[in-house]
Write an enzyme that holds these catalytic residues in place. Structure first.
Site, PDB file in Angstrom:
ATOM      1  N   SER A 125       0.837  -1.211   0.000  1.00 50.25           N
ATOM      2  CA  SER A 125       0.000   0.000   0.000  1.00 50.25           C
ATOM      3  C   SER A 125       0.861   1.247   0.000  1.00 50.25           C
ATOM      4  CB  SER A 125      -0.865  -0.029   1.262  1.00 50.25           C
ATOM      5  OG  SER A 125      -1.469   1.217   1.468  1.00 50.25           O
TER       6      SER A 125
ATOM      7  N   TYR B 207      -1.729  -1.243  10.793  1.00 48.22           N
ATOM      8  CA  TYR B 207      -2.017  -1.759   9.447  1.00 48.22           C
ATOM      9  C   TYR B 207      -0.849  -1.431   8.496  1.00 48.22           C
ATOM     10  CZ  TYR B 207      -3.803  -1.721   4.666  1.00 48.22           C
ATOM     11  OH  TYR B 207      -3.939  -1.905   3.308  1.00 48.22           O
TER      12      TYR B 207
ATOM     13  N   LYS C 298       2.138  -3.919   6.467  1.00 48.03           N
ATOM     14  CA  LYS C 298       2.474  -3.915   5.029  1.00 48.03           C
ATOM     15  C   LYS C 298       3.989  -3.785   4.848  1.00 48.03           C
ATOM     16  CE  LYS C 298      -1.617  -4.377   3.316  1.00 48.03           C
ATOM     17  NZ  LYS C 298      -1.973  -5.690   2.770  1.00 48.03           N
TER      18      LYS C 298
HETATM   19  P1  NAD Z   1     -11.007  -6.978   0.955  1.00 44.89           P
HETATM   20  O1  NAD Z   1     -11.233  -6.963   2.419  1.00 44.89           O
HETATM   21  O2  NAD Z   1     -12.169  -6.764   0.051  1.00 44.89           O
HETATM   22  O3  NAD Z   1     -10.263  -8.323   0.521  1.00 44.89           O
HETATM   23  C1  NAD Z   1      -9.460  -9.067   1.405  1.00 44.89           C
HETATM   24  C2  NAD Z   1     -10.001 -10.484   1.404  1.00 44.89           C
HETATM   25  O4  NAD Z   1      -9.209 -11.291   2.268  1.00 44.89           O
HETATM   26  C3  NAD Z   1     -11.435 -10.575   1.907  1.00 44.89           C
HETATM   27  O5  NAD Z   1     -12.196 -11.310   0.983  1.00 44.89           O
HETATM   28  C4  NAD Z   1     -11.325 -11.305   3.251  1.00 44.89           C
HETATM   29  O6  NAD Z   1     -12.470 -12.094   3.511  1.00 44.89           O
HETATM   30  C5  NAD Z   1     -10.071 -12.122   3.024  1.00 44.89           C
HETATM   31  N1  NAD Z   1      -9.321 -12.473   4.252  1.00 44.89           N
HETATM   32  C6  NAD Z   1      -8.945 -11.656   5.256  1.00 44.89           C
HETATM   33  N2  NAD Z   1      -8.224 -12.352   6.157  1.00 44.89           N
HETATM   34  C7  NAD Z   1      -8.138 -13.636   5.688  1.00 44.89           C
HETATM   35  C8  NAD Z   1      -7.519 -14.820   6.173  1.00 44.89           C
HETATM   36  N3  NAD Z   1      -6.817 -14.841   7.315  1.00 44.89           N
HETATM   37  N4  NAD Z   1      -7.648 -15.942   5.438  1.00 44.89           N
HETATM   38  C9  NAD Z   1      -8.349 -15.961   4.276  1.00 44.89           C
HETATM   39  N5  NAD Z   1      -8.944 -14.850   3.775  1.00 44.89           N
HETATM   40  C10 NAD Z   1      -8.841 -13.715   4.482  1.00 44.89           C
HETATM   41  O7  NAD Z   1      -9.871  -5.889   0.653  1.00 44.89           O
HETATM   42  P2  NAD Z   1      -9.326  -5.328  -0.720  1.00 44.89           P
HETATM   43  O8  NAD Z   1      -9.683  -3.898  -0.782  1.00 44.89           O
HETATM   44  O9  NAD Z   1      -9.687  -6.233  -1.834  1.00 44.89           O
HETATM   45  O10 NAD Z   1      -7.774  -5.414  -0.416  1.00 44.89           O
HETATM   46  C11 NAD Z   1      -6.987  -6.521  -0.798  1.00 44.89           C
HETATM   47  C12 NAD Z   1      -5.591  -6.311  -0.266  1.00 44.89           C
HETATM   48  O11 NAD Z   1      -5.086  -5.067  -0.767  1.00 44.89           O
HETATM   49  C13 NAD Z   1      -5.500  -6.228   1.259  1.00 44.89           C
HETATM   50  O12 NAD Z   1      -4.310  -6.873   1.664  1.00 44.89           O
HETATM   51  C14 NAD Z   1      -5.405  -4.731   1.516  1.00 44.89           C
HETATM   52  O13 NAD Z   1      -4.719  -4.453   2.705  1.00 44.89           O
HETATM   53  C15 NAD Z   1      -4.615  -4.267   0.301  1.00 44.89           C
HETATM   54  N6  NAD Z   1      -4.841  -2.860  -0.022  1.00 44.89           N
HETATM   55  C16 NAD Z   1      -6.112  -2.410  -0.193  1.00 44.89           C
HETATM   56  C17 NAD Z   1      -6.322  -1.062  -0.468  1.00 44.89           C
HETATM   57  C18 NAD Z   1      -7.719  -0.520  -0.619  1.00 44.89           C
HETATM   58  O14 NAD Z   1      -7.904   0.688  -0.459  1.00 44.89           O
HETATM   59  N7  NAD Z   1      -8.711  -1.328  -0.949  1.00 44.89           N
HETATM   60  C19 NAD Z   1      -5.243  -0.189  -0.580  1.00 44.89           C
HETATM   61  C20 NAD Z   1      -3.956  -0.695  -0.429  1.00 44.89           C
HETATM   62  C21 NAD Z   1      -3.763  -2.039  -0.146  1.00 44.89           C
HETATM   63  C1  UD1 Z   2      -6.835   5.137   3.131  1.00 49.51           C
HETATM   64  C2  UD1 Z   2      -6.155   4.441   4.270  1.00 49.51           C
HETATM   65  C3  UD1 Z   2      -4.735   4.087   3.865  1.00 49.51           C
HETATM   66  C4  UD1 Z   2      -4.736   3.262   2.587  1.00 49.51           C
HETATM   67  C5  UD1 Z   2      -5.408   4.077   1.502  1.00 49.51           C
HETATM   68  C6  UD1 Z   2      -5.413   3.299   0.204  1.00 49.51           C
HETATM   69  C7  UD1 Z   2      -7.272   5.408   6.212  1.00 49.51           C
HETATM   70  C8  UD1 Z   2      -7.141   6.315   7.405  1.00 49.51           C
HETATM   71  N1  UD1 Z   2      -6.190   5.316   5.431  1.00 49.51           N
HETATM   72  O1  UD1 Z   2      -6.232   6.395   3.017  1.00 49.51           O
HETATM   73  O2  UD1 Z   2      -4.116   3.340   4.877  1.00 49.51           O
HETATM   74  O3  UD1 Z   2      -3.410   2.984   2.170  1.00 49.51           O
HETATM   75  O4  UD1 Z   2      -6.749   4.381   1.929  1.00 49.51           O
HETATM   76  O5  UD1 Z   2      -6.631   3.138  -0.335  1.00 49.51           O
HETATM   77  O6  UD1 Z   2      -8.287   4.745   6.032  1.00 49.51           O
HETATM   78  N2  UD1 Z   2     -12.179  11.783   3.029  1.00 49.51           N
HETATM   79  C9  UD1 Z   2     -13.209  12.652   3.319  1.00 49.51           C
HETATM   80  N3  UD1 Z   2     -14.356  12.137   3.810  1.00 49.51           N
HETATM   81  C10 UD1 Z   2     -14.558  10.797   4.002  1.00 49.51           C
HETATM   82  C11 UD1 Z   2     -13.497   9.905   3.691  1.00 49.51           C
HETATM   83  C12 UD1 Z   2     -12.323  10.430   3.211  1.00 49.51           C
HETATM   84  O7  UD1 Z   2     -13.075  13.865   3.140  1.00 49.51           O
HETATM   85  O8  UD1 Z   2     -15.639  10.398   4.465  1.00 49.51           O
HETATM   86  C13 UD1 Z   2     -10.931  12.325   2.446  1.00 49.51           C
HETATM   87  C14 UD1 Z   2      -9.666  12.003   3.211  1.00 49.51           C
HETATM   88  O9  UD1 Z   2      -9.390  12.997   4.146  1.00 49.51           O
HETATM   89  C15 UD1 Z   2      -8.638  11.957   2.068  1.00 49.51           C
HETATM   90  C16 UD1 Z   2      -9.442  11.432   0.881  1.00 49.51           C
HETATM   91  O10 UD1 Z   2     -10.807  11.692   1.186  1.00 49.51           O
HETATM   92  O11 UD1 Z   2      -8.202  13.247   1.755  1.00 49.51           O
HETATM   93  C17 UD1 Z   2      -9.279   9.928   0.644  1.00 49.51           C
HETATM   94  O12 UD1 Z   2      -9.562   9.244   1.858  1.00 49.51           O
HETATM   95  P1  UD1 Z   2      -9.609   7.640   1.913  1.00 49.51           P
HETATM   96  O13 UD1 Z   2     -10.490   7.147   0.817  1.00 49.51           O
HETATM   97  O14 UD1 Z   2      -9.948   7.260   3.306  1.00 49.51           O
HETATM   98  O15 UD1 Z   2      -8.128   7.196   1.532  1.00 49.51           O
HETATM   99  P2  UD1 Z   2      -6.723   7.606   2.210  1.00 49.51           P
HETATM  100  O16 UD1 Z   2      -6.875   8.696   3.171  1.00 49.51           O
HETATM  101  O17 UD1 Z   2      -5.754   7.833   1.125  1.00 49.51           O
END
Ligand code: NAD
Ligand code: UD1
Length: 356
Positions: free
Chosen positions: A125, A151, A155
């Site tokens: 991330s 969290y 990572k």
């Molecule tokens: P998500 O929660 O939709 O997907 C994660 C999946 O992992 C879920 O289906 C959950 O049921 C499963 N899971 C969790 N723990 C598990 C375990 N111990 N065993 C088996 N399955 C398990 O999240 P996502 O948004 O699809 O994110 C996927 C990955 O990307 C995560 O590692 C997350 O940290 C990372 N990531 C997400 C974002 C974001 O904003 N969505 C940003 C940066 C990184």
């Molecule tokens: C979030 C995660 C970060 C992750 C990233 C990737 C948090 C605190 N951080 O950050 O760990 O790596 O997503 O997807 O969850 N905002 C509003 N109103 C809202 C929600 C958000 O104004 O209700 C603003 C925030 O201040 C920010 C922007 O929208 O400026 C994006 O926010 P968000 O979607 O939560 O993502 P990140 O802050 O980048």
């Protein structure tokens, strides 16, 4: 190749499963459904016309994971999505975050070693850059484990574990993909992001307001040093992100490497809301609130390394992402919930056709 997706029923995993199948690969999924629904896999099967074996298990259950891998041998690579991802929750319950996220990564690496799987792509991330001052963020920008929340630390620690594993095993290819802000949905409206409870992140929150499930969007600060005073982020369409995983697997080489996956374009909170209003054809009520603790003003990446090495570039815009999110949200106002419930009632099983 045949690819095991841990956490493949989740938001990014389901889109990546579809992208891999469309690129001619075979996919198997392990997911404990702790933050997802088996309905996502049913929909991937519906869209692709291909059966996707699903093991409903915690990836830390190594014997179950090994048996699943053996049943689908040979497995060539793993994409490790599984993990817990709510920042606030990680501050409140750090031990669970270290347990689930580090334990999952270690279990997957152990099963890979035992089953001779030599490539792993990991969901890292942008959060690993913390409060970095230099923009755009490149892979060589400073990272640390003095990050604001557990969290983010998990990572960064998993990246370090992968780097150590790759230097100990010269045959292992380990790639960390640092996602910026994943948004959007599949253009069919069949798969998308389905957060449980009130969303923490901006796009799903805006989508819930647009559909009438929440009253208004709270804007976390309009006094940042940015063009319109609101925070700027690098929002990447989940289809571009999914394509980045396919590219990473297809270019995997022995050793450890890391790539930013983002667009390189900063978009403000107000710009995202305006784009969503255009996509949905309705106005979105907002209210300016104070800054959210821990937020950075601006985060966007230099994605050129992925362009150079993986031959990958994000091609979709914030308007594309809002249009696809709106289609998904308006067609599935209760997320997968209602369809999954209907299917379960019809079949007598929660898992429908997706289970294996
Ligand atoms: P998500 O929660 O939709 O997907 C994660 C999946 O992992 C879920 O289906 C959950 O049921 C499963 N899971 C969790 N723990 C598990 C375990 N111990 N065993 C088996 N399955 C398990 O999240 P996502 O948004 O699809 O994110 C996927 C990955 O990307 C995560 O590692 C997350 O940290 C990372 N990531 C997400 C974002 C974001 O904003 N969505 C940003 C940066 C990184
Ligand atoms: C979030 C995660 C970060 C992750 C990233 C990737 C948090 C605190 N951080 O950050 O760990 O790596 O997503 O997807 O969850 N905002 C509003 N109103 C809202 C929600 C958000 O104004 O209700 C603003 C925030 O201040 C920010 C922007 O929208 O400026 C994006 O926010 P968000 O979607 O939560 O993502 P990140 O802050 O980048």
């Amino acid at each position: 190749m045949r690819v095991l997706l841990s956490g493949g029923a989740g938001y990014i995993g389901a889109h990546t499963a579809l992208a891999l199948i469309e690129a001619g690969h075979h996919v198997i999924v392990v997911d404990d459904l702790s933050n997802s629904s088996a309905e996502a896999i049913v929909r991937v099967q519906q869209l692709s016309g291909v059966a996707v074996p699903l093991l409903v298990a915690d990836v830390r259950d190594e014997p179950a994971l090994r048996a699943f891998v053996q049943a689908h041998s040979p497995v060539d690579a793993v994409i490790h999505f599984a993990g817990a991802k709510a920042v606030g929750e990680s501050v409140a319950d750090p031990i669970r975050y270290y347990d689930v996220n580090l334990g999952s990564a270690i279990a997957v690496l152990k099963v890979m070693a035992a089953e001779r799987i030599s490539a792993i792509v990991f969901s890292s991330s942008a959060t690993v850059y913390g409060q970095s001052e230099s923009l755009p963020l490149s892979e060589s920008s400073p990272t640390g484990i003095d990050l604001a929340n557990p969290y983010g630390k998990t990572k960064r620690i998993i990246e370090a574990i992968l780097e150590d594993a790759a230097s100990a095993d010269p045959g292992l290819a380990a790639i960390a993909l640092r996602y910026f802000n994943p948004v959007g949905a599949h253009p069919s409206g069949l798969i998308g992001e389905d957060p449980s409870g009130v969303p923490n992140n901006l796009m799903p929150y805006v989508a819930r307001v647009a559909v009438g499930a929440l009253e208004r969007v709270g804007i976390f600060g309009d006094d940042y040093d940015t063009p319109d005073g609101t925070g700027q982020r690098d929002y990447i369409h989940v289809l571009d992100l999914a394509a980045g995983h396919v590219a990473a697997l297809e270019h995997a080489r022995a050793g450890y490497d890391v790539f930013n996956l983002g667009t390189g374009v900063p978009v403000s909170v107000l710009e995202l809301i305006a784009a969503f209003e255009r996509a949905a054809g309705r106005s979105i009520p907002t209210e300016v609130l104070g800054r959210r603790p821990g937020d950075v003003a601006v985060s966007y990446c230099d994605p050129s390394k992925a362009g150079r090495v993986l031959d990958w570039i994000a091609s979709r815009t914030i308007d594309d992402a809002c249009r696809d999110t709106w289609r998904w949200q308006s067609r599935n106002p209760a997320g997968y919930g209602s369809a999954a419930d209907r299917r379960a009632a019809a079949s007598g099983s929660q898992l429908g056709a997706g289970a294996a």
